[in-house]
Design an enzyme around this catalytic site. Sequence first.
Site, PDB file in Angstrom:
ATOM      1  N   THR A 108       0.870  -1.190   0.000  1.00 16.58           N
ATOM      2  CA  THR A 108       0.000   0.000   0.000  1.00 16.58           C
ATOM      3  C   THR A 108       0.904   1.238   0.000  1.00 16.58           C
ATOM      4  OG1 THR A 108      -0.250  -0.202   2.406  1.00 16.58           O
ATOM      5  CG2 THR A 108      -2.036  -1.067   1.034  1.00 16.58           C
ATOM      6  N   LYS A 143       4.202  -6.869   3.804  1.00 13.61           N
ATOM      7  CA  LYS A 143       3.927  -5.472   3.542  1.00 13.61           C
ATOM      8  C   LYS A 143       3.580  -4.820   4.870  1.00 13.61           C
ATOM      9  CE  LYS A 143       0.598  -3.397   3.126  1.00 13.61           C
ATOM     10  NZ  LYS A 143      -0.067  -2.424   4.066  1.00 13.61           N
ATOM     11  N   THR A 182       1.760  -8.593  11.822  1.00 18.62           N
ATOM     12  CA  THR A 182       2.096  -7.336  11.178  1.00 18.62           C
ATOM     13  C   THR A 182       0.999  -7.058  10.168  1.00 18.62           C
ATOM     14  OG1 THR A 182       3.787  -6.168   9.962  1.00 18.62           O
ATOM     15  CG2 THR A 182       3.526  -8.501   9.470  1.00 18.62           C
ATOM     16  N   GLU A 184       6.060   4.823   7.309  1.00 18.65           N
ATOM     17  CA  GLU A 184       5.637   5.920   6.440  1.00 18.65           C
ATOM     18  C   GLU A 184       6.429   7.197   6.721  1.00 18.65           C
ATOM     19  OE1 GLU A 184       1.060   4.471   5.641  1.00 18.65           O
ATOM     20  OE2 GLU A 184       1.471   5.791   7.325  1.00 18.65           O
ATOM     21  N   ASN A 240      -0.464  10.413   5.725  1.00 21.02           N
ATOM     22  CA  ASN A 240      -1.704   9.980   6.374  1.00 21.02           C
ATOM     23  C   ASN A 240      -2.801  11.030   6.321  1.00 21.02           C
ATOM     24  OD1 ASN A 240      -1.429   7.181   7.720  1.00 21.02           O
ATOM     25  ND2 ASN A 240       0.542   8.169   8.033  1.00 21.02           N
ATOM     26  N   SER A 287      -7.061  10.542  -0.547  1.00 18.28           N
ATOM     27  CA  SER A 287      -7.157  11.506  -1.658  1.00 18.28           C
ATOM     28  C   SER A 287      -6.631  10.921  -2.959  1.00 18.28           C
ATOM     29  CB  SER A 287      -6.349  12.762  -1.312  1.00 18.28           C
ATOM     30  OG  SER A 287      -6.839  13.332  -0.126  1.00 18.28           O
TER      31      SER A 287
END
EC number: 2.3.1.35
Length: 408
Positions: A158, A184, A195, A281, A403, A408
């Site tokens: 992702t 992932k 995870t 991230e 985040n 969007s």
Amino acid sequence: MTTTVLALKRISGNNIVSPIGFKATGIHCGIKHKKNDLALLVSEVPANVAGVFTTNAIQAAPLMVTKEAMQQTGKMQAIIVNSGNANACTGQQGLKDARLMQQKAAEKLGIAPALVGVASTGIIGEMMRMEPIVNGIQKLEPSSELEGSILFSQAILTTDTVTKNTAYSTVIDGKKITIAGTAKGSGMIDPNMATMLGFITTDAKIESVHLQAALKTVTDLTFNSITVDGDTSTNDMVLVMANGMAGNNSLTPAHPDWEQFTEALHAVSQDLAKMIAKDGEGATKLIEVEVSGAITDIEARKIAKTVVGSPLVKTAIFGCDANWGRIIAAVGYSGATLDPNAIKIKIGSTTVVENGEPVPFSEAQLLIYLKQPEVKISVDLHQGIGKGVAWGCDLTYDYVQINATYRS
């Protein structure tokens, strides 16, 4: 757990199909705009299976379907995975959609639906668009070549920036056995059971009950010892398939080579866990916190995870600020047994706290160390023999940006 260094061999070109009898692939079916979003992992024969799942009380439909399948047979021959949509909080229709994925994958492979696991990852609370998935399943052609593994590892991502793969081999009963994994995970990582998504394959012969016990022990030391942001997803799972095609005698805790197997499983799991933490991230640094001198190993891991999960510690590391006060504060609120006057803290090789008091150090020298891509913090409580390690990442401007605009 001791380290049997000579018994393990890291496999170059490591991939999920390294063990005998596994195939994989991934394609773009249309859930995402451009990137691969549908993946399939297959064993030539039904494999014994073990799994660990999220402790979040809200659990996505694919987890329910996968758990049902495991309870029916204790075996698994294939796993169908989609990214871009979590199929979570989608009610009865979500369950129907997850079962349809299972059924269509089974039909494609000519196997029973109960031998197919289902996993999804992506946005929570949106209904699945099943037409591209159903059509996509018909186009999946799993391969035992490296390309198939690469496509699979890409299709499960992702917000990840890189794929996460590893593999090891060892010798059991004179037979070469291989354990490989792909995962992932980049955000919403504080698993307390697994995870985001992790898939491990092995050609070792081992019954599901023993595989489950080994996975649970290893998970506590690896996947449960990472944190990116303190959130626990609705879709977290790790599945291990063992198809027995290496030809070893069935592994049990009484088997003389049991430790070699668990070490290999531990190595694969730890590699994947660290890759996830490093790819948090927006992250720029991997943070490792090592705690020693705790009352128990459990308390040591608790402290380590508290420190690495502290937003203030994470932002200090991002800013290359040797603010050890944030570290000792996190140790203090971890809830573990400690003596404030006995604590020693090191950042890298530099001691910054001794007996709970500051130690003079060179800020300029430590700044150089903190600019490195991997930062280690060591905490010695001098209370017992408990040890533990946890991994995480820094907290950056990009984490907020990613985040804030996820949908969007």
